[in-house]
Design a protein around this motif. Sequence first.
Motif, mmCIF file in Angstrom:
data_model
loop_
_atom_site.group_PDB
_atom_site.id
_atom_site.type_symbol
_atom_site.label_atom_id
_atom_site.label_comp_id
_atom_site.label_asym_id
_atom_site.label_seq_id
_atom_site.Cartn_x
_atom_site.Cartn_y
_atom_site.Cartn_z
ATOM 1 N N LEU A 1 -58.224 11.360 -30.660
ATOM 2 C CA LEU A 1 -58.366 11.150 -29.216
ATOM 3 C C LEU A 1 -59.061 9.826 -28.917
ATOM 4 C CD1 LEU A 1 -58.773 12.301 -26.191
ATOM 5 C CD2 LEU A 1 -60.926 13.199 -27.088
ATOM 6 N N ILE A 2 -58.611 9.170 -27.837
ATOM 7 C CA ILE A 2 -59.322 8.019 -27.271
ATOM 8 C C ILE A 2 -59.497 8.266 -25.772
ATOM 9 C CG2 ILE A 2 -59.306 5.536 -26.802
ATOM 10 C CD1 ILE A 2 -57.536 5.152 -29.257
ATOM 11 N N LYS A 3 -60.738 8.091 -25.280
ATOM 12 C CA LYS A 3 -61.050 8.206 -23.853
ATOM 13 C C LYS A 3 -61.477 6.839 -23.334
ATOM 14 C CE LYS A 3 -62.730 12.982 -23.897
ATOM 15 N NZ LYS A 3 -61.866 13.649 -22.932
ATOM 16 N N GLU A 4 -61.198 6.582 -22.063
ATOM 17 C CA GLU A 4 -61.607 5.337 -21.421
ATOM 18 C C GLU A 4 -62.066 5.648 -20.002
ATOM 19 O OE1 GLU A 4 -58.840 1.884 -19.922
ATOM 20 O OE2 GLU A 4 -59.281 1.577 -22.061
ATOM 21 N N VAL A 5 -63.221 5.114 -19.627
ATOM 22 C CA VAL A 5 -63.753 5.343 -18.277
ATOM 23 C C VAL A 5 -62.850 4.672 -17.261
ATOM 24 C CG1 VAL A 5 -65.673 4.851 -16.707
ATOM 25 C CG2 VAL A 5 -66.130 5.597 -19.057
ATOM 26 N N TRP A 6 -62.527 5.414 -16.234
ATOM 27 C CA TRP A 6 -61.712 4.903 -15.129
ATOM 28 C C TRP A 6 -62.601 4.562 -13.941
ATOM 29 C CZ3 TRP A 6 -56.883 3.298 -15.093
ATOM 30 C CH2 TRP A 6 -56.223 3.148 -13.873
ATOM 31 N N ALA A 7 -63.566 5.457 -13.651
ATOM 32 C CA ALA A 7 -64.474 5.255 -12.515
ATOM 33 C C ALA A 7 -65.687 6.165 -12.694
ATOM 34 C CB ALA A 7 -63.765 5.584 -11.200
ATOM 35 N N TRP A 8 -66.765 5.847 -11.968
ATOM 36 C CA TRP A 8 -67.961 6.676 -12.000
ATOM 37 C C TRP A 8 -68.689 6.522 -10.674
ATOM 38 C CZ3 TRP A 8 -67.466 1.935 -14.012
ATOM 39 C CH2 TRP A 8 -68.398 0.982 -13.637
ATOM 40 N N HIS A 9 -69.456 7.552 -10.325
ATOM 41 C CA HIS A 9 -70.294 7.520 -9.124
ATOM 42 C C HIS A 9 -71.288 8.667 -9.212
ATOM 43 C CE1 HIS A 9 -71.503 6.725 -5.026
ATOM 44 N NE2 HIS A 9 -71.365 8.008 -4.766
ATOM 45 N N ASP A 10 -72.559 8.356 -9.078
ATOM 46 C CA ASP A 10 -73.633 9.353 -9.101
ATOM 47 C C ASP A 10 -73.523 10.257 -10.335
ATOM 48 O OD1 ASP A 10 -74.798 8.322 -6.800
ATOM 49 O OD2 ASP A 10 -73.725 9.687 -5.472
ATOM 50 N N ASN A 11 -73.124 11.520 -10.138
ATOM 51 C CA ASN A 11 -73.060 12.477 -11.252
ATOM 52 C C ASN A 11 -71.616 12.774 -11.683
ATOM 53 O OD1 ASN A 11 -72.289 13.998 -8.990
ATOM 54 N ND2 ASN A 11 -73.216 15.880 -9.799
ATOM 55 N N ARG A 12 -70.704 11.881 -11.349
ATOM 56 C CA ARG A 12 -69.287 12.090 -11.693
ATOM 57 C C ARG A 12 -68.735 10.913 -12.478
ATOM 58 N NH1 ARG A 12 -67.065 14.842 -6.100
ATOM 59 N NH2 ARG A 12 -68.370 16.696 -6.308
ATOM 60 N N ILE A 13 -67.829 11.257 -13.408
ATOM 61 C CA ILE A 13 -67.119 10.251 -14.197
ATOM 62 C C ILE A 13 -65.657 10.658 -14.248
ATOM 63 C CG2 ILE A 13 -66.869 9.160 -16.465
ATOM 64 C CD1 ILE A 13 -69.829 9.815 -16.992
ATOM 65 N N ALA A 14 -64.767 9.698 -14.062
ATOM 66 C CA ALA A 14 -63.327 9.925 -14.239
ATOM 67 C C ALA A 14 -62.899 9.130 -15.478
ATOM 68 C CB ALA A 14 -62.543 9.452 -13.019
ATOM 69 N N VAL A 15 -62.150 9.788 -16.358
ATOM 70 C CA VAL A 15 -61.640 9.114 -17.552
ATOM 71 C C VAL A 15 -60.136 9.318 -17.639
ATOM 72 C CG1 VAL A 15 -63.787 9.369 -18.868
ATOM 73 C CG2 VAL A 15 -62.003 11.094 -19.113
ATOM 74 N N ARG A 16 -59.503 8.368 -18.317
ATOM 75 C CA ARG A 16 -58.133 8.563 -18.742
ATOM 76 C C ARG A 16 -58.202 8.665 -20.256
ATOM 77 N NH1 ARG A 16 -54.563 4.237 -20.102
ATOM 78 N NH2 ARG A 16 -55.709 2.345 -20.604
ATOM 79 N N PHE A 17 -57.256 9.376 -20.835
ATOM 80 C CA PHE A 17 -57.300 9.571 -22.270
ATOM 81 C C PHE A 17 -55.898 9.737 -22.824
ATOM 82 C CE2 PHE A 17 -57.451 13.754 -20.387
ATOM 83 C CZ PHE A 17 -56.551 14.487 -21.149
ATOM 84 N N GLN A 18 -55.796 9.540 -24.125
ATOM 85 C CA GLN A 18 -54.582 9.863 -24.862
ATOM 86 C C GLN A 18 -55.018 10.410 -26.205
ATOM 87 O OE1 GLN A 18 -51.387 6.975 -24.807
ATOM 88 N NE2 GLN A 18 -52.065 6.207 -22.831
ATOM 89 N N TYR A 19 -54.233 11.330 -26.710
ATOM 90 C CA TYR A 19 -54.485 11.818 -28.066
ATOM 91 C C TYR A 19 -53.164 12.088 -28.746
ATOM 92 C CZ TYR A 19 -54.171 16.683 -26.206
ATOM 93 O OH TYR A 19 -53.787 17.861 -25.593
ATOM 94 N N GLU A 20 -53.196 11.995 -30.075
ATOM 95 C CA GLU A 20 -52.017 12.256 -30.893
ATOM 96 C C GLU A 20 -52.283 13.486 -31.743
ATOM 97 O OE1 GLU A 20 -50.477 7.640 -31.267
ATOM 98 O OE2 GLU A 20 -51.352 8.592 -33.048
ATOM 99 N N TRP A 21 -51.224 14.247 -31.952
ATOM 100 C CA TRP A 21 -51.316 15.469 -32.748
ATOM 101 C C TRP A 21 -49.922 15.864 -33.192
ATOM 102 C CZ3 TRP A 21 -49.025 20.078 -30.883
ATOM 103 C CH2 TRP A 21 -48.549 20.021 -29.561
ATOM 104 N N HIS A 22 -49.867 16.790 -34.144
ATOM 105 C CA HIS A 22 -48.571 17.356 -34.528
ATOM 106 C C HIS A 22 -48.689 18.868 -34.591
ATOM 107 C CE1 HIS A 22 -49.459 18.408 -38.763
ATOM 108 N NE2 HIS A 22 -50.225 17.313 -38.755
#
Length: 155
Positions: free
Chosen positions: A73-94
Amino acid sequence: MTLKPPLPPFDREGAIQKARMAENAWNSRDPAKVALAYSADSVWRNRAEFIRGREQIEAFLQRKWARELDYRLIKEVWAWHDNRIAVRFQYEWHDDSGSWFRAHGNENWEFDEQGLMRRREASINDIPIRESERLFLWPLGPRPEDHPGLSELGL
């Protein structure tokens, strides 16, 4: 009282650190360890599944990683404010038949005063890929510090 720094309100560095800590924990594929980052009464929506509390989180993760093999998995911060964080992510699996997938998603997180996640909203889509299309090739476990993130990979 258990504190899970960094604590809200988040600045850019704190949000990035929190996302990387979550990424590393999920890449451990250890349901009990991952569940400790969530408040005892945490509420999740994961795709179409609704989950409440650490016990259900741990059970969900056990099922997930029994089905999603060689998960990275890789996560990346998209946005944040006060006590909230939005991330986008992708992961690979089989799966157990050897078919590979890349999951694309977004998560919205809300944290309590102790830095535990009390709410997680996740929207995720799985895309079939060929094994030769894999990009997340590090050994199982946390992503190495020098491995590119989503933006650097052009994802």
